[in-house]
Design a protein around this motif. Structure first.
Motif, short mmCIF file in Angstrom:
data_model
loop_
_atom_site.label_atom_id
_atom_site.label_comp_id
_atom_site.label_asym_id
_atom_site.label_seq_id
_atom_site.Cartn_x
_atom_site.Cartn_y
_atom_site.Cartn_z
N ASP A 119 -6.79 -3.34 0.29
CA ASP A 119 -7.24 -4.74 0.29
C ASP A 119 -6.51 -5.61 -0.72
OD1 ASP A 119 -8.97 -4.44 2.39
OD2 ASP A 119 -10.80 -4.42 1.17
N GLU A 120 -5.86 -5.01 -1.69
CA GLU A 120 -5.12 -5.76 -2.71
C GLU A 120 -3.63 -5.84 -2.41
OE1 GLU A 120 -6.03 -4.09 -6.54
OE2 GLU A 120 -8.16 -3.95 -6.04
N ALA A 121 -3.19 -5.12 -1.40
CA ALA A 121 -1.75 -5.01 -1.10
C ALA A 121 -1.22 -6.24 -0.39
CB ALA A 121 -1.50 -3.77 -0.25
N ALA A 122 -0.06 -6.70 -0.86
CA ALA A 122 0.65 -7.76 -0.14
C ALA A 122 1.13 -7.19 1.20
CB ALA A 122 1.84 -8.25 -0.95
N ASN A 123 1.11 -8.01 2.23
CA ASN A 123 1.47 -7.63 3.60
C ASN A 123 0.76 -6.35 4.04
OD1 ASN A 123 2.65 -7.86 6.11
ND2 ASN A 123 4.67 -7.17 5.46
N ARG A 124 -0.51 -6.29 3.75
CA ARG A 124 -1.31 -5.10 4.09
C ARG A 124 -1.38 -4.87 5.59
NH1 ARG A 124 -6.79 -5.96 5.46
NH2 ARG A 124 -7.16 -8.17 5.76
N LEU A 125 -1.22 -5.93 6.39
CA LEU A 125 -1.28 -5.79 7.84
C LEU A 125 0.07 -5.43 8.45
CD1 LEU A 125 -3.68 -8.78 8.62
CD2 LEU A 125 -4.24 -6.35 8.50
N GLY A 126 1.11 -5.38 7.63
CA GLY A 126 2.42 -4.91 8.08
C GLY A 126 3.10 -5.79 9.10
N SER A 127 3.12 -7.09 8.88
CA SER A 127 3.77 -8.01 9.82
C SER A 127 5.15 -8.40 9.31
CB SER A 127 2.93 -9.27 9.98
OG SER A 127 3.62 -10.22 10.76
N TRP A 128 6.12 -8.35 10.20
CA TRP A 128 7.49 -8.74 9.86
C TRP A 128 7.87 -10.06 10.50
CZ3 TRP A 128 8.37 -5.91 5.98
CH2 TRP A 128 7.89 -4.60 5.94
N SER A 129 7.23 -10.45 11.58
CA SER A 129 7.62 -11.65 12.29
C SER A 129 7.03 -12.93 11.69
CB SER A 129 7.22 -11.55 13.77
OG SER A 129 5.86 -11.22 13.88
N GLY A 130 6.07 -12.79 10.81
CA GLY A 130 5.44 -13.92 10.15
C GLY A 130 4.28 -13.42 9.32
N LEU A 131 3.55 -14.32 8.73
CA LEU A 131 2.41 -13.96 7.90
C LEU A 131 1.17 -13.77 8.77
CD1 LEU A 131 0.70 -13.81 5.27
CD2 LEU A 131 0.72 -16.30 5.26
N MET A 132 0.51 -12.64 8.59
CA MET A 132 -0.77 -12.39 9.25
C MET A 132 -1.84 -12.22 8.18
SD MET A 132 0.08 -9.57 12.17
CE MET A 132 1.29 -9.84 13.45
N ALA A 133 -3.00 -12.81 8.43
CA ALA A 133 -4.14 -12.66 7.53
C ALA A 133 -5.38 -12.41 8.38
CB ALA A 133 -4.31 -13.90 6.66
N GLN A 134 -6.38 -11.82 7.75
CA GLN A 134 -7.60 -11.48 8.48
C GLN A 134 -8.83 -11.82 7.64
OE1 GLN A 134 -8.90 -7.61 8.17
NE2 GLN A 134 -10.73 -8.13 9.31
N ALA A 135 -9.75 -12.52 8.26
CA ALA A 135 -11.04 -12.83 7.64
C ALA A 135 -12.12 -12.41 8.62
CB ALA A 135 -11.16 -14.32 7.34
N GLY A 136 -13.16 -11.79 8.12
CA GLY A 136 -14.23 -11.30 8.97
C GLY A 136 -14.86 -12.40 9.80
N HIS A 137 -15.34 -12.04 10.98
CA HIS A 137 -15.98 -12.98 11.90
C HIS A 137 -17.16 -13.66 11.20
CE1 HIS A 137 -17.03 -14.68 15.73
NE2 HIS A 137 -18.27 -14.27 15.58
N ALA A 138 -17.23 -14.96 11.26
CA ALA A 138 -18.30 -15.79 10.69
C ALA A 138 -18.36 -15.71 9.17
CB ALA A 138 -19.65 -15.44 11.30
N SER A 139 -17.28 -15.26 8.52
CA SER A 139 -17.24 -15.20 7.06
C SER A 139 -16.91 -16.59 6.50
CB SER A 139 -16.20 -14.18 6.60
OG SER A 139 -14.91 -14.60 6.97
N GLN A 185 0.83 -1.21 0.00
CA GLN A 185 0.00 0.00 0.00
C GLN A 185 0.86 1.26 0.00
OE1 GLN A 185 -0.03 -2.35 2.38
NE2 GLN A 185 -0.49 -1.55 4.40
N HIS A 186 2.11 1.13 0.46
CA HIS A 186 3.02 2.28 0.45
C HIS A 186 3.47 2.62 -0.96
CE1 HIS A 186 3.03 2.41 4.75
NE2 HIS A 186 3.43 1.17 4.83
N ALA A 187 3.27 1.69 -1.89
CA ALA A 187 3.60 1.93 -3.29
C ALA A 187 2.36 2.25 -4.11
CB ALA A 187 4.30 0.71 -3.87
N GLY A 188 1.24 2.52 -3.43
CA GLY A 188 0.02 2.92 -4.12
C GLY A 188 -0.96 1.82 -4.44
N VAL A 189 -0.66 0.58 -4.06
CA VAL A 189 -1.61 -0.52 -4.28
C VAL A 189 -2.77 -0.34 -3.30
CG1 VAL A 189 -1.90 -3.03 -4.20
CG2 VAL A 189 0.24 -2.05 -5.06
N PRO A 190 -4.02 -0.47 -3.76
CA PRO A 190 -5.16 -0.35 -2.83
C PRO A 190 -5.02 -1.31 -1.65
CG PRO A 190 -5.94 -0.39 -5.10
CD PRO A 190 -4.46 -0.70 -5.14
#
Length: 190
Positions: free
Chosen positions: A138-158, A131-136
């Motif tokens: 929700d489409e940005a790789a590492n959008r959650l900004g984690s360096w210690s490992g991979l973080m992903a997020q899915a809405g509750h009950a999705s 997202q720092h390079a202008g990618v929207p």
């Protein structure tokens, strides 16, 4: 051929979905074999971990830590710890929660500590947030900004596959970069 295991527990299918994409990314590298393994099944056969060159761990974040079944798997590796059978193996981790923060960091730290106690080599997330390079966002790789490992997020009950496209992209890149690092450590051309 380098072999790696993606070991995970998934309570509602979300972590399994991300595990599949991590494995797909890793397996896209020539000379890499990938096995997807359920943590709760592997808890009875932890000696199988010795067959792998690299291990990627995955758990949902439940109440700020790994899930109960995943912790059971970790605890079952005690005999391997006593003999340091996993020493020197490359390791990494990923987690999923329903909130953008969701205390995922503490889950990754639990995995990191587990791997350090086994003498493994931890590989963090090397992907720059796009997202720092202008990618929207929700489409940005590492959008959650984690360096210690991979973080992903899915809405509750999705549904299990209801992730922003950036999280799927991150999972594939994470697996691919892990595989490339495994090959580089083995002296192979990445």
């Amino acid at each position: 051929m380098k072999r790696l295991a993606v070991i995970y527990h998934s309570g509602h299918g979300h972590t399994a979905h991300i595990a599949g994409h991590v494995a797909e990314g890793a397996g896209s590298r020539e000379g890499i074999g990938v096995d997807l393994l359920l943590a709760q099944d592997l808890a009875q056969e932890t000696h199988r971990l010795c067959d792998y060159d690299g291990i990627i761990l995955g758990s949902p974040t439940y109440l700020g830590g790994v899930s109960g079944p995943f912790k059971g798997f970790m605890d079952a590796t005690g005999p391997l710890w006593r003999t340091q059978k996993l020493k020197g193996k490359l390791a990494a981790g990923f987690t999923v929660s329903s909130l953008p923060a969701g205390d995922k960091q503490s889950t990754l730290l639990s995995m990191f500590t587990f791997c350090m106690q086994h003498g493994m080599l931890w590989l963090g997330n090397q992907i720059l947030p796009e997202q720092h390079a202008g990618v929207p966002y929700d489409e940005a790789a590492n959008r959650l900004g984690s360096w210690s490992g991979l973080m992903a997020q899915a809405g509750h009950a999705s549904p299990p596959d209801a992730f922003p496209p950036g999280d799927i992209k991150t999972a594939r890149l994470f697996g691919r970069q892990f595989a490339a690092t495994l090959q580089r450590l083995a002296g192979e051309r990445p």
